[in-house]
Design a protein around this motif. Structure first.
Motif, PDB file in Angstrom:
ATOM      1  N   LEU A 125      -3.269   3.937  -1.775  1.00  0.00           N
ATOM      2  CA  LEU A 125      -3.519   3.228  -3.022  1.00  0.00           C
ATOM      3  C   LEU A 125      -2.756   1.918  -2.980  1.00  0.00           C
ATOM      4  CD1 LEU A 125      -4.955   3.685  -5.797  1.00  0.00           C
ATOM      5  CD2 LEU A 125      -2.729   4.383  -6.657  1.00  0.00           C
ATOM      6  N   LEU A 158      -9.213   6.645  -0.998  1.00  0.00           N
ATOM      7  CA  LEU A 158      -8.362   6.265  -2.126  1.00  0.00           C
ATOM      8  C   LEU A 158      -7.649   7.494  -2.661  1.00  0.00           C
ATOM      9  CD1 LEU A 158     -10.548   3.722  -4.111  1.00  0.00           C
ATOM     10  CD2 LEU A 158      -8.520   3.255  -2.731  1.00  0.00           C
ATOM     11  N   LYS A 160      -8.674  -1.997  -4.659  1.00  0.00           N
ATOM     12  CA  LYS A 160      -8.964  -0.694  -4.047  1.00  0.00           C
ATOM     13  C   LYS A 160     -10.040  -0.786  -2.969  1.00  0.00           C
ATOM     14  CE  LYS A 160      -7.689   2.116  -8.044  1.00  0.00           C
ATOM     15  NZ  LYS A 160      -8.151   3.058  -9.059  1.00  0.00           N
ATOM     16  N   ASP A 161     -11.112  -1.523  -3.254  1.00  0.00           N
ATOM     17  CA  ASP A 161     -12.187  -1.652  -2.263  1.00  0.00           C
ATOM     18  C   ASP A 161     -11.716  -2.433  -1.047  1.00  0.00           C
ATOM     19  OD1 ASP A 161     -13.905  -0.255  -3.924  1.00  0.00           O
ATOM     20  OD2 ASP A 161     -14.709  -2.072  -4.859  1.00  0.00           O
ATOM     21  N   GLY A 199      -2.906  -0.617  -8.185  1.00  0.00           N
ATOM     22  CA  GLY A 199      -4.308  -0.210  -8.218  1.00  0.00           C
ATOM     23  C   GLY A 199      -5.301  -1.344  -8.053  1.00  0.00           C
ATOM     24  N   LYS A 200      -4.825  -2.571  -7.840  1.00  0.00           N
ATOM     25  CA  LYS A 200      -5.730  -3.719  -7.681  1.00  0.00           C
ATOM     26  C   LYS A 200      -6.143  -3.851  -6.226  1.00  0.00           C
ATOM     27  CE  LYS A 200      -3.948  -6.438 -11.532  1.00  0.00           C
ATOM     28  NZ  LYS A 200      -2.770  -5.728 -12.013  1.00  0.00           N
ATOM     29  N   ILE A 209       0.837  -1.197   0.000  1.00  0.00           N
ATOM     30  CA  ILE A 209       0.000   0.000   0.000  1.00  0.00           C
ATOM     31  C   ILE A 209       0.869   1.243   0.000  1.00  0.00           C
ATOM     32  CG2 ILE A 209      -1.780   1.272   1.272  1.00  0.00           C
ATOM     33  CD1 ILE A 209      -2.545  -1.480   2.536  1.00  0.00           C
ATOM     34  N   THR A 244      -6.466   9.455  -5.565  1.00  0.00           N
ATOM     35  CA  THR A 244      -6.797   9.539  -6.988  1.00  0.00           C
ATOM     36  C   THR A 244      -5.787  10.389  -7.760  1.00  0.00           C
ATOM     37  OG1 THR A 244      -8.236  11.437  -6.563  1.00  0.00           O
ATOM     38  CG2 THR A 244      -9.275   9.259  -6.558  1.00  0.00           C
ATOM     39  N   ASP A 260      -4.614   8.773 -10.974  1.00  0.00           N
ATOM     40  CA  ASP A 260      -5.662   8.790 -12.000  1.00  0.00           C
ATOM     41  C   ASP A 260      -5.749  10.175 -12.639  1.00  0.00           C
ATOM     42  OD1 ASP A 260      -6.246   6.162 -11.375  1.00  0.00           O
ATOM     43  OD2 ASP A 260      -7.949   6.677 -10.083  1.00  0.00           O
TER      44      ASP A 260
END
Length: 136
Positions: A68, A109, A75-76, A72-73, A49, A111, A114
Motif C-alpha cells: 500500500l 493492494l 494505488k494503481d 493510499g494515494k 510503500i 486492503t 480499509d
C-alpha cells in the motif's frame, strides 16, 4: 505413503511454518529494498510503500506481496511500477535473503486498512454500540 498421507491431511489448515518464515523474510527484504530506493526506477523510488504481508505458495515458487502506498494515494501506479520492476526486485531479494530459489513475485493492494476502517465504522454505529454495551 505415511509422509504423503500426513501432508495431505494438513491441506487447507493454513500456511506452514516454512511458508510463514520465507514470507516474512521476503517481506522484510522487500520493505528494505523499497525504503532504500535500491531499484533503478525514479518513479518507484519517489513512493513510500508499506509492505503489509507476503504470502507464499506451499511450494514456495510464488510470493504475493500485499502493498500500500503511504496515504493510499497512487494505488494503481504502485502496482504498475512494482510489476514493471519485478525482475530487478526479485534479484535484489535473492541477494539479500540468500534463498536458493527466489519465488516469482506478484503484487496486490493491501486492503487490511480499509477493512479495519469499515469495522470501526460499523462498531461506531449507534445500534451496534447499544448491542455491544447491552451485552456487558
Amino acid at each position: 505413503m505415511g509422509a504423503m498421507a500426513k501432508n495431505k491431511s494438513y491441506e487447507g489448515s493454513g500456511p506452514s511454518q516454512r511458508q510463514l518464515r520465507v514470507g516474512e523474510l521476503i517481506r522484510r527484504a522487500l520493505a528494505e529494498i523499497l525504503s532504500r530506493g535500491d531499484v533503478h526506477d525514479p518513479d518507484l523510488n519517489r513512493m513510500s510503500i508499506t509492505v503489509g504481508e507476503v504470502r507464499t505458495t506451499p511450494d514456495l515458487r510464488i510470493a504475493t506481496a500485499f502493498v500500500l502506498p503511504l496515504g493510499g494515494k497512487g494505488k494503481d501506479d504502485v502496482l504498475k511500477l512494482l510489476a514493471k520492476n519485478k525482475g530487478e526486485i526479485r534479484h535484489a531479494i535473492g541477494k539479500k535473503t540468500g534463498l536458493k530459489h527466489t519465488p516469482e513475485l506478484r503484487f496486490r493492494l493491501d486492503t487490511t486498512f480499509d477493512q479495519m476502517d469499515e469495522t470501526r465504522r460499523i462498531l461506531n454505529q449507534d445500534h451496534v454500540r447499544q448491542d455491544i454495551e447491552g451485552d456487558e
